[in-house]
Design a protein around this motif. Structure first.
Motif, PDB file in Angstrom:
ATOM      1  N   ALA A 429       0.622  -1.056   0.156  1.00 23.81           N
ATOM      2  CA  ALA A 429      -0.102   0.040  -0.176  1.00 23.81           C
ATOM      3  C   ALA A 429       0.722   1.144  -0.016  1.00 23.81           C
ATOM      4  O   ALA A 429       1.993   1.178   0.579  1.00 23.81           O
ATOM      5  CB  ALA A 429      -0.923  -0.379   1.206  1.00 23.81           C
ATOM      6  N   GLU A 430       0.964   2.341  -0.710  1.00 25.77           N
ATOM      7  CA  GLU A 430       0.778   3.714  -0.606  1.00 25.77           C
ATOM      8  C   GLU A 430       0.177   4.407   0.193  1.00 25.77           C
ATOM      9  O   GLU A 430      -1.384   4.420   0.480  1.00 25.77           O
ATOM     10  CB  GLU A 430       1.229   4.438  -2.379  1.00 25.77           C
ATOM     11  CG  GLU A 430       1.316   6.053  -1.816  1.00 25.77           C
ATOM     12  CD  GLU A 430       2.121   5.904  -3.126  1.00 25.77           C
ATOM     13  OE1 GLU A 430       1.978   7.527  -3.242  1.00 25.77           O
ATOM     14  OE2 GLU A 430       1.813   5.552  -4.548  1.00 25.77           O
ATOM     15  N   TYR A 435      -1.957  10.204   6.419  1.00 33.53           N
ATOM     16  CA  TYR A 435      -2.568   8.978   6.855  1.00 33.53           C
ATOM     17  C   TYR A 435      -1.161   8.464   7.937  1.00 33.53           C
ATOM     18  O   TYR A 435      -1.705   7.231   8.187  1.00 33.53           O
ATOM     19  CB  TYR A 435      -2.989   8.332   5.513  1.00 33.53           C
ATOM     20  CG  TYR A 435      -4.177   8.892   5.614  1.00 33.53           C
ATOM     21  CD1 TYR A 435      -5.313   8.094   6.094  1.00 33.53           C
ATOM     22  CD2 TYR A 435      -3.977   9.508   4.487  1.00 33.53           C
ATOM     23  CE1 TYR A 435      -6.770   8.877   5.565  1.00 33.53           C
ATOM     24  CE2 TYR A 435      -5.676  10.063   4.065  1.00 33.53           C
ATOM     25  CZ  TYR A 435      -6.731   9.389   4.468  1.00 33.53           C
ATOM     26  OH  TYR A 435      -7.900   9.890   4.643  1.00 33.53           O
ATOM     27  N   LEU A 436       0.077   8.484   7.242  1.00 34.73           N
ATOM     28  CA  LEU A 436       1.077   7.971   7.979  1.00 34.73           C
ATOM     29  C   LEU A 436       1.157   8.519   9.770  1.00 34.73           C
ATOM     30  O   LEU A 436       2.000   9.337  10.109  1.00 34.73           O
ATOM     31  CB  LEU A 436       2.451   8.583   7.190  1.00 34.73           C
ATOM     32  CG  LEU A 436       3.404   7.622   7.513  1.00 34.73           C
ATOM     33  CD1 LEU A 436       3.215   6.517   8.149  1.00 34.73           C
ATOM     34  CD2 LEU A 436       4.900   8.616   6.417  1.00 34.73           C
ATOM     35  N   ILE A 458       4.439  -3.905   3.797  1.00 37.00           N
ATOM     36  CA  ILE A 458       5.637  -3.936   3.020  1.00 37.00           C
ATOM     37  C   ILE A 458       5.022  -2.280   2.330  1.00 37.00           C
ATOM     38  O   ILE A 458       3.714  -2.403   1.455  1.00 37.00           O
ATOM     39  CB  ILE A 458       6.163  -3.815   1.675  1.00 37.00           C
ATOM     40  CG1 ILE A 458       7.659  -5.020   2.544  1.00 37.00           C
ATOM     41  CG2 ILE A 458       7.343  -2.574   1.067  1.00 37.00           C
ATOM     42  CD1 ILE A 458       7.393  -5.450   1.370  1.00 37.00           C
ATOM     43  N   PHE A 459       4.524  -0.651   2.797  1.00 36.90           N
ATOM     44  CA  PHE A 459       4.183   0.884   2.349  1.00 36.90           C
ATOM     45  C   PHE A 459       5.670   1.144   1.891  1.00 36.90           C
ATOM     46  O   PHE A 459       6.259   0.676   1.714  1.00 36.90           O
ATOM     47  CB  PHE A 459       3.914   0.923   3.855  1.00 36.90           C
ATOM     48  CG  PHE A 459       3.142   0.710   4.597  1.00 36.90           C
ATOM     49  CD1 PHE A 459       1.543   0.188   4.584  1.00 36.90           C
ATOM     50  CD2 PHE A 459       2.884  -0.336   5.841  1.00 36.90           C
ATOM     51  CE1 PHE A 459       0.298  -0.074   5.158  1.00 36.90           C
ATOM     52  CE2 PHE A 459       2.389  -0.901   6.923  1.00 36.90           C
ATOM     53  CZ  PHE A 459       1.323  -1.291   6.399  1.00 36.90           C
ATOM     54  N   ALA A 486       7.190  13.557   8.488  1.00 37.63           N
ATOM     55  CA  ALA A 486       5.849  13.235   7.018  1.00 37.63           C
ATOM     56  C   ALA A 486       4.229  14.398   7.519  1.00 37.63           C
ATOM     57  O   ALA A 486       3.428  13.848   6.873  1.00 37.63           O
ATOM     58  CB  ALA A 486       5.298  11.691   7.789  1.00 37.63           C
ATOM     59  N   GLY A 487       5.291  15.409   8.360  1.00 39.93           N
ATOM     60  CA  GLY A 487       4.122  16.364   8.301  1.00 39.93           C
ATOM     61  C   GLY A 487       3.145  15.822   9.036  1.00 39.93           C
ATOM     62  O   GLY A 487       3.313  17.157  10.052  1.00 39.93           O
TER      63      GLY A 487
END
Length: 540
Positions: A429-430, A435-436, A458-459, A486-487
Motif C-alpha cells: 500500500a502507498e 495518513y502516516l 510493505i508500505f 511526514a508532516g
C-alpha cells in the motif's frame, strides 16, 4: 540427554507422508501432537465417528435448492447441491435420496425445512430431521428468535470468503456450537498453543493455512504465558511484560531456546520448561543466554572457513548447489550456515560435518528446488532423513561418503532451479503523508502473524523530509538511524546495511525522499515506540 531407544510405534502420524490425505502437510511436530491430543479429547464426545449430514433447503430464482454436506468428526467429507425445477426428473431426485440415505440429517428450523422437503417427496414420505436451532440458541442466546435468513445477514463469514453460502454458514454455526457444548475441547487445547507457536516459528514452518490460525492463537497464549520456565527466560532476555510479535519470537526468543540443542545441551532448554524450582529456572535461563552467545561466536568463526569451498562447489555445479563438508564445523550450526550460504549465493546450500562415525548434513533450499526428490535419491545411503520443502537434514555413515559424492555428481544435473528473481519489493500500500500516523500500526497488527510464507506488510510513502541521519553499528558503522518528517508526525527509522547505499548516492539531511518500509515497534529502556524499518529509499 542420553540416546534412548524409542518404544515400538503403534501409530505413526506424519502429514508429510506421501499419499497422506490430511489437507495441510506443513505442521510442526508440536502442532501434530497438540492436534492429536485434541482428537483424543474429541473421541470422548458422543459425536466421535458419527456420520452426520447438514442440510439446507431454500427457494431462489432457479427453483427449489437443496444443499447438503456429510461430516465426520467435524470434517466435511462430501457435498451435494440439487435444484428442483420443471425439468427435474425422478432420476434426479434419486441422486438426492442416495446422498441422504443412512445419514442423521441436521437442519436449522426443522418445521420450515420439512415443509420445503415435502414439496419434493410428498406428504406420505417419512422424513426424519434433527433441529440444530435449539442447541445453537442455547449456546448463542443472541440468536434467539432469528430466522436463518436473519442469521445469514449477520454472519461475518461472507466478508472473509466471498464464495461462502448458506451451507457454509450452517456448518460454521454447527462447529462453533460443538465447541461451546464441549468446552474442554478448547480449554485444554488453547493453553498449549504457545508451544505450537514457538515450534512453528523456530522451525520456519510456512504461516499458511491452519498454521496462521494456530500461531495467531498461540501468540495470544504466549503473551499471557504462565509457564514459569518461559517467564524466567523472557525476564532474562528483558522481554517479559511487553507485547511479543512473531518477529520478536523469531529473532530473540527461539534462537536462544534452539541454542541449547545446537551447542550440545538440549537438556538445558527442556529442563527450563520442566523445572519446578525458581533458582534452577533462573540459572538455566542464564545458561541458555550464554549458549546463544557461544553459538553466535561459533557461527562467525565458521563463516570465513565455509564460504570459499561452498562458493567453489556452487560455481562448479553451474549454480545449482553450494556444498561444503568439514569435520571441524560444530554440528549445531550446520543449519545456520546453510541458510546463510543460501541467502548469500542465491541457491540451495548443503553443509556437512562429522559426528563420530557418521556425517550430519543440513540442507536449505530455494528457487523451487525439489528437496524431497533430492533426498530420496540417496535414501539407501542415509540412516535417516527428513524435513520440509525449505529445510531438511540427514545422517550418512562416514564409510559411505564416497558413494554419496559419486551419486551426487550423477544426479545433481537432473535438478533445476527457478530463475533467480530480481530483487523487487512488492508494495502492499502507498500511504499518503497525512495518513502516516500511529494508527497505521492497527492495520499491521490485524494481519499478524508474520513469518515464513506471510511476510510483513510493505508500505511506501513519498516526500518525507530527512531531519536526522546517523551511522551506527558495533563492527563498523554499517547501519543508519534516521528521523523522517511526514508532516502529520515525525518518525524514527532504522536502515540496516545502509552504508553501501550511502557510499554510492548523494543523500543527506534536508533531502526529501520516497521510502519503502515496514512499520513495527521498538522497545528501549522499558519504553515502547513505533519505528519504520527502511527497505529502500530514493530521492523524491
Amino acid at each position: 540427554v542420553p540416546p534412548q531407544e524409542p518404544p515400538p510405534a503403534l501409530v505413526i502420524i506424519d502429514p508429510k507422508t506421501p499419499g497422506e490425505t490430511y489437507p495441510f502437510a506443513h505442521l510442526s511436530a508440536t502442532a501434530v501432537v497438540a492436534k492429536l491430543v485434541w482428537a483424543l479429547r474429541f473421541a470422548a464426545t458422543p459425536l466421535y465417528n458419527q456420520r452426520l449430514c447438514l442440510l439446507n433447503a431454500y427457494r431462489d430464482e432457479t427453483g427449489l435448492v437443496v444443499e447438503a454436506c456429510r461430516i465426520v468428526n467435524l470434517v466435511e467429507t462430501k457435498r451435494f447441491r440439487w435444484v428442483y425445477d420443471e425439468k427435474s426428473t425422478s432420476n434426479d431426485l434419486t441422486l438426492l435420496v442416495s446422498f441422504l440415505q443412512d445419514q442423521e440429517i441436521y437442519v436449522f428450523d426443522e418445521r420450515a425445512q420439512l415443509k420445503l422437503l415435502r414439496q419434493l417427496f410428498g406428504a406420505g414420505v417419512e422424513i426424519g430431521l434433527f433441529d440444530l436451532a435449539p442447541g445453537i440458541v442455547k449456546v448463542f442466546p443472541a440468536l434467539a428468535g432469528l430466522s436463518f435468513a436473519e442469521i445469514r445477514a449477520k454472519s461475518r463469514l461472507p466478508r472473509y470468503n466471498a464464495e461462502a453460502g448458506d451451507l457454509d454458514i450452517l456448518l460454521s454455526l454447527f462447529v462453533s456450537s460443538v465447541y461451546k457444548t464441549f468446552p474442554n475441547l478448547g480449554a485444554e487445547f488453547l493453553p498449549v498453543l504457545d508451544l505450537v507457536a514457538l515450534a512453528s516459528l523456530a522451525d520456519l514452518m510456512p504461516l499458511e493455512n491452519e498454521n496462521r490460525i494456530l500461531v495467531r492463537l498461540g501468540m495470544q497464549t504466549l503473551n499471557k504465558t504462565r509457564r514459569p520456565g518461559l517467564r524466567a527466560l523472557l525476564m532474562r532476555l528483558r522481554l517479559l511484560g511487553r507485547p511479543l510479535s512473531t518477529t520478536d519470537v523469531s529473532w530473540q526468543l527461539t534462537p536462544v531456546l534452539n541454542a541449547a540443542g545446537r551447542m550440545g545441551e538440549p537438556g538445558t532448554a527442556a529442563g527450563l520448561l520442566l523445572s519446578t524450582d525458581e533458582a534452577e529456572r533462573k540459572a538455566l535461563a542464564e545458561r541458555l543466554e550464554t549458549l546463544n552467545q557461544q553459538r553466535k561466536q561459533a557461527s562467525l568463526a565458521a563463516w570465513d572457513v565455509v564460504l570459499p569451498p561452498a562458493r567453489s562447489f556452487y560455481e562448479a555445479s553451474g549454480g545449482l548447489l553450494a556444498l561444503v563438508r568439514d569435520p571441524a564445523i560444530p554440528r549445531g550450526i550446520t543449519g545456520i550456515l546453510a541458510s546463510r550460504l543460501m541467502n548469500t549465493l542465491g541457491a540451495p546450500a548443503l553443509v556437512m560435518t562429522h559426528q563420530g562415525e557418521r556425517i550430519v548434513g543440513s540442507l536449505r533450499t530455494n528457487r523451487g528446488f525439489q528437496t524431497r526428490q533430492f533426498l530420496d535419491a540417496f535414501a539407501d545411503l542415509f540412516t535417516d532423513y527428513g524435513g520440509h520443502a525449505q529445510a531438511a537434514g540427514f545422517h550418512l555413515p562416514l564409510d559411505r561418503a564416497g558413494e554419496f559424492q559419486a551419486r551426487l555428481e550423477a544426479v545433481l544435473p537432473n535438478f533445476s532451479l527457478d530463475a533467480a528473481a530480481e530483487a523487487v519489493l512488492e508494495i502492499d500500500a502507498e500511504v499518503p503523508l497525512e495518513y502516516l500516523k500511529a494508527e497505521l500500526i492497527q492495520v499491521v497488527d490485524l494481519l499478524e502473524p508474520y513469518g515464513e510464507g506471510n511476510r510483513p506488510l510493505i508500505f511506501v510513502a513519498r516526500g518525507l523530509l530527512v531531519l536526522d541521519l546517523d551511522l551506527m553499528g558495533k563492527s563498523g558503522a554499517a547501519h543508519a538511524r534516521l528521523t523522517l518528517d511526514a508532516g502529520a508526525a515525525k518518525w524514527p527509522a532504522i536502515w540496516w546495511n545502509a552504508l553501501e547505499f550511502l557510499e554510492r548516492h548523494e543523500f543527506g539531511v534536508g533531502d526529501r525522499v520516497d521510502v519503502a518500509f515496514n512499520l513495527g515497534r521498538n522497545f528501549y529502556q522499558g519504553q515502547e515506540s513505533l519505528q519504520l524499518t527502511v527497505l529502500d529509499l530514493v530521492k523524491s
